[in-house]
Design a protein around this motif. Sequence first.
Motif, PDB file in Angstrom:
ATOM      1  N   ILE A  22      -7.771  -2.193 -15.241  1.00  0.00           N
ATOM      2  CA  ILE A  22      -6.577  -1.497 -14.786  1.00  0.00           C
ATOM      3  C   ILE A  22      -6.140  -2.172 -13.490  1.00  0.00           C
ATOM      4  O   ILE A  22      -6.906  -2.260 -12.526  1.00  0.00           O
ATOM      5  N   GLY A  23      -4.918  -2.675 -13.464  1.00  0.00           N
ATOM      6  CA  GLY A  23      -4.406  -3.251 -12.234  1.00  0.00           C
ATOM      7  C   GLY A  23      -3.988  -2.146 -11.274  1.00  0.00           C
ATOM      8  O   GLY A  23      -3.387  -1.144 -11.682  1.00  0.00           O
ATOM      9  N   ARG A  24      -4.328  -2.322 -10.001  1.00  0.00           N
ATOM     10  CA  ARG A  24      -3.933  -1.329  -8.997  1.00  0.00           C
ATOM     11  C   ARG A  24      -3.284  -2.028  -7.805  1.00  0.00           C
ATOM     12  O   ARG A  24      -3.905  -2.875  -7.169  1.00  0.00           O
ATOM     13  N   VAL A  25      -2.050  -1.685  -7.530  1.00  0.00           N
ATOM     14  CA  VAL A  25      -1.341  -2.166  -6.351  1.00  0.00           C
ATOM     15  C   VAL A  25      -0.940  -0.945  -5.535  1.00  0.00           C
ATOM     16  O   VAL A  25      -0.288  -0.031  -6.053  1.00  0.00           O
ATOM     17  N   THR A  26      -1.343  -0.917  -4.284  1.00  0.00           N
ATOM     18  CA  THR A  26      -0.939   0.149  -3.371  1.00  0.00           C
ATOM     19  C   THR A  26       0.002  -0.443  -2.332  1.00  0.00           C
ATOM     20  O   THR A  26      -0.365  -1.383  -1.618  1.00  0.00           O
ATOM     21  N   LEU A  27       1.207   0.085  -2.287  1.00  0.00           N
ATOM     22  CA  LEU A  27       2.225  -0.382  -1.354  1.00  0.00           C
ATOM     23  C   LEU A  27       2.291   0.565  -0.162  1.00  0.00           C
ATOM     24  O   LEU A  27       2.392   1.794  -0.335  1.00  0.00           O
ATOM     25  N   ASP A  28       2.234   0.011   1.047  1.00  0.00           N
ATOM     26  CA  ASP A  28       2.478   0.783   2.262  1.00  0.00           C
ATOM     27  C   ASP A  28       3.966   0.688   2.568  1.00  0.00           C
ATOM     28  O   ASP A  28       4.519  -0.420   2.678  1.00  0.00           O
ATOM     29  N   VAL A  29       4.603   1.832   2.712  1.00  0.00           N
ATOM     30  CA  VAL A  29       6.055   1.877   2.862  1.00  0.00           C
ATOM     31  C   VAL A  29       6.409   2.570   4.171  1.00  0.00           C
ATOM     32  O   VAL A  29       5.929   3.688   4.445  1.00  0.00           O
ATOM     33  N   ASP A  30       7.232   1.913   5.003  1.00  0.00           N
ATOM     34  CA  ASP A  30       7.693   2.509   6.255  1.00  0.00           C
ATOM     35  C   ASP A  30       8.480   3.781   5.943  1.00  0.00           C
ATOM     36  O   ASP A  30       9.431   3.756   5.147  1.00  0.00           O
ATOM     37  N   SER A  31       8.075   4.879   6.542  1.00  0.00           N
ATOM     38  CA  SER A  31       8.679   6.167   6.200  1.00  0.00           C
ATOM     39  C   SER A  31      10.130   6.277   6.630  1.00  0.00           C
ATOM     40  O   SER A  31      10.874   7.099   6.091  1.00  0.00           O
ATOM     41  N   GLU A  32      10.566   5.453   7.607  1.00  0.00           N
ATOM     42  CA  GLU A  32      11.952   5.514   8.059  1.00  0.00           C
ATOM     43  C   GLU A  32      12.838   4.522   7.318  1.00  0.00           C
ATOM     44  O   GLU A  32      13.892   4.867   6.793  1.00  0.00           O
ATOM     45  N   THR A  33      12.404   3.255   7.277  1.00  0.00           N
ATOM     46  CA  THR A  33      13.251   2.231   6.654  1.00  0.00           C
ATOM     47  C   THR A  33      13.086   2.155   5.147  1.00  0.00           C
ATOM     48  O   THR A  33      13.901   1.557   4.462  1.00  0.00           O
ATOM     49  N   ARG A  34      11.984   2.752   4.631  1.00  0.00           N
ATOM     50  CA  ARG A  34      11.655   2.679   3.206  1.00  0.00           C
ATOM     51  C   ARG A  34      11.439   1.238   2.738  1.00  0.00           C
ATOM     52  O   ARG A  34      11.683   0.898   1.586  1.00  0.00           O
ATOM     53  N   GLU A  35      10.982   0.406   3.665  1.00  0.00           N
ATOM     54  CA  GLU A  35      10.624  -0.971   3.334  1.00  0.00           C
ATOM     55  C   GLU A  35       9.119  -1.077   3.183  1.00  0.00           C
ATOM     56  O   GLU A  35       8.347  -0.408   3.887  1.00  0.00           O
ATOM     57  N   VAL A  36       8.675  -1.932   2.269  1.00  0.00           N
ATOM     58  CA  VAL A  36       7.254  -2.206   2.122  1.00  0.00           C
ATOM     59  C   VAL A  36       6.775  -2.989   3.339  1.00  0.00           C
ATOM     60  O   VAL A  36       7.369  -4.002   3.720  1.00  0.00           O
ATOM     61  N   ILE A  37       5.708  -2.510   3.974  1.00  0.00           N
ATOM     62  CA  ILE A  37       5.178  -3.185   5.159  1.00  0.00           C
ATOM     63  C   ILE A  37       3.753  -3.689   4.940  1.00  0.00           C
ATOM     64  O   ILE A  37       3.154  -4.279   5.836  1.00  0.00           O
ATOM     65  N   GLY A  38       3.207  -3.484   3.773  1.00  0.00           N
ATOM     66  CA  GLY A  38       1.872  -3.987   3.472  1.00  0.00           C
ATOM     67  C   GLY A  38       1.469  -3.603   2.065  1.00  0.00           C
ATOM     68  O   GLY A  38       2.118  -2.766   1.420  1.00  0.00           O
ATOM     69  N   PHE A  39       0.423  -4.201   1.569  1.00  0.00           N
ATOM     70  CA  PHE A  39      -0.044  -3.854   0.225  1.00  0.00           C
ATOM     71  C   PHE A  39      -1.497  -4.262   0.046  1.00  0.00           C
ATOM     72  O   PHE A  39      -2.017  -5.131   0.753  1.00  0.00           O
ATOM     73  N   THR A  40      -2.145  -3.625  -0.900  1.00  0.00           N
ATOM     74  CA  THR A  40      -3.451  -4.062  -1.394  1.00  0.00           C
ATOM     75  C   THR A  40      -3.350  -4.150  -2.907  1.00  0.00           C
ATOM     76  O   THR A  40      -2.520  -3.475  -3.526  1.00  0.00           O
ATOM     77  N   GLN A  41      -4.193  -4.964  -3.500  1.00  0.00           N
ATOM     78  CA  GLN A  41      -4.162  -5.104  -4.955  1.00  0.00           C
ATOM     79  C   GLN A  41      -5.547  -5.467  -5.458  1.00  0.00           C
ATOM     80  O   GLN A  41      -6.336  -6.123  -4.765  1.00  0.00           O
ATOM     81  N   GLU A  42      -5.830  -5.052  -6.685  1.00  0.00           N
ATOM     82  CA  GLU A  42      -7.100  -5.387  -7.323  1.00  0.00           C
ATOM     83  C   GLU A  42      -7.001  -5.069  -8.811  1.00  0.00           C
ATOM     84  O   GLU A  42      -6.119  -4.329  -9.254  1.00  0.00           O
TER      85      GLU A  42
END
Length: 702
Positions: free
Chosen positions: A324-344
């Motif tokens: 199962i691929g898992r990508v977790t996106l960190d999203v800035d709560s104000e701009t709604r832009e992705v600011i980081g991620f992890t994947q495995e």
Amino acid sequence: MFTLTSRHIAATVVCTLATGALLSAPVATAQTTDDPSADKITLLNITDYHGRISASRPSTVAFADTIETLRAEAGADSSLLLSAGDNVGGSLFASAFREDQPTIDVLNALGLASSAVGNHEFDRGVEDFQGRIEPAADWDYLAANVTVDGVPMKEYSLHEAGGLTVGVIGVVTEETPTLVSPSGMVGVEFSDPVDAVNRVAARLTDGDDANGEADILVAEYHEGGPAAGSIEVARAESEVFDDIVTRTAGSVDAIFTGHSHHVFAWEGERPAAAGTGLTGSVDRAVDVVPGGSLGSLTGSLGGPVAEYPATRPVLQAGSYGGHIGRVTLDVDSETREVIGFTQENVAVPSSADGADLSNPVVADVKQIVDATLAEAEVVGGQPVGTVTGDITTAYSGDSRDDRLSESALGNLVGQFLKDAVADRGGADIGFMNSGGLRAELFNDPADQDGNITLAEANEVLPFANTLVTLSLTGEQVRNVLEQQWQPAGSSRPFLALGTSDNITWTFDPTRPAGDRITSVTIDGAPLDPAADYRVAAASFLAAGGDNFTEFAEGTDVRDTGLVDSEAWPAYLAEHLSEGIAPDFARSAVAASNLPGTVQAGQEYSFTLSDLDLTSLGAPTTESATVELGGASLGTFDAVAGIDDVTFGPAAHVTPLDGRVDITVTIPAGTPAGESALTITTDTGTVITVPVTVGAAALTPAG
């Protein structure tokens, strides 16, 4: 007035500028962020599931339990389950005998949100997909690069997760028409998948709520990369994969791929103009042109600047529910832009031991699976054949289904195709495409009544192709063998054919395209370019599937009325009592410096390479004996291991396993004319090399 976010400006720049970036490139940051205020979105992904309803290898219940565990860790409201396609087709018997409804039921129970359409969704044609598969699925099937009679298929879906709108865009490999039967695809057109993703991504980020908007964009490509140790190597080996990584719009936050059945989790750079960090609002649209400016804005662009990664996840979760691929996106709560991620990629256990059956979803899946397997055991449990040893596809490491390599199973099926049509006009050669082999024939010594059941036989050839015969000239047969080297840009650079045991050939991988086959023999005689040969193949291959277009040029095409899913078990049943032994003889070997014209009394040296199969149980070649006209010319020791000497490193698309260096002297008094060198290895490979023996030189009188 509408709000112009950094994503909206970035999308405009990406779609308008041919070169350069009018606005600044995204700030490179670490792959992950520790910002506790960031929102998190978890994307769970599967691909190429292929109806894997099974108690093991891996367990379907364990598959469901793993998904539910990952979903619980993320929070059900902050996660989505997605697929890159091929959910059905090429399935195990437990799913196939009920036309994949059990698989659809399982994925419905798991709450699959959306999926790219895979080429196997079209196995029975577009009408079957739209009339049977799509209505039964609770999820959205997406194919932004496909039209049917000029009407676009569904291009994207929008989902709410963690308070954000996630846009999912799905596309399928442009090669699909070569991978399914053409007769079922009339009126279906395929376009460039990256262009389609970028077109839809621009629409979902243009600030116009009327045509859909998304905070997060995900691309589901039913197209993938080759097996490689890094994204750089994979890009270098595949133009298609390079296109996906480098040309997918920077507004896309995560790229999931499939089709090639590999497991990887890489970082790919976003295009330079992917992000601007600009936020704010204006009261009119902004046109951006090369060399121009943003014009005068009545609103403000002085809002907070969001830093987000210059890279994004590029992930593929293998096949058959093994990961199962898992990508977790960190999203800035104000701009709604992705600011980081992890994947495995999370491995799924082989068995359901320890699965949480108190989870209602897992319990529901178990009920579906148990009922399906019980019914399948009754229908498919009858023994139909016996093998005395494992007969398998080619393996690459621990992974089956290496379609780049010849296999014992592929050659057995090639022989089956030739034998099965013997009373239907007959055939001189049988050909099998490696992608049609979906399971193995494993030997179970404990089963005395036949260790191959109807279900196991069906799983090897699950597509219900009809058996077709047609005529090809000798030159066309050679062209078929040349077409194993696939066209540039194909997802796999080579597709090894399985063949009946009466055809052998040699090749030189260093020669130019179209001239790599250096000799072909049928029944021990040289291929006659002008003669007609009757060929047997499954209907998919006979129609030119897998880019073997030469088959489609054949003449006197006849449908035998046989279906492989019925004829194949019957063929195995003929050997139920004595069993079928695995045959590890190769049909093809690489050859260097083969002699063409020889002279009696002269010495000749040449090398044969790639002597060993990689199917399970295949032995290593230790020696080879050479004969000419029935006379032995010597026995030569083989060299084990990868041959990177004869043709140079990476000369072929796969390693060349094992070689033998041969030096022989043509016996004095050998009659002039056409003859052949016959090389026989101790593993059973027999290669016939046609030669012309020159006339003996006249001895001057006196």
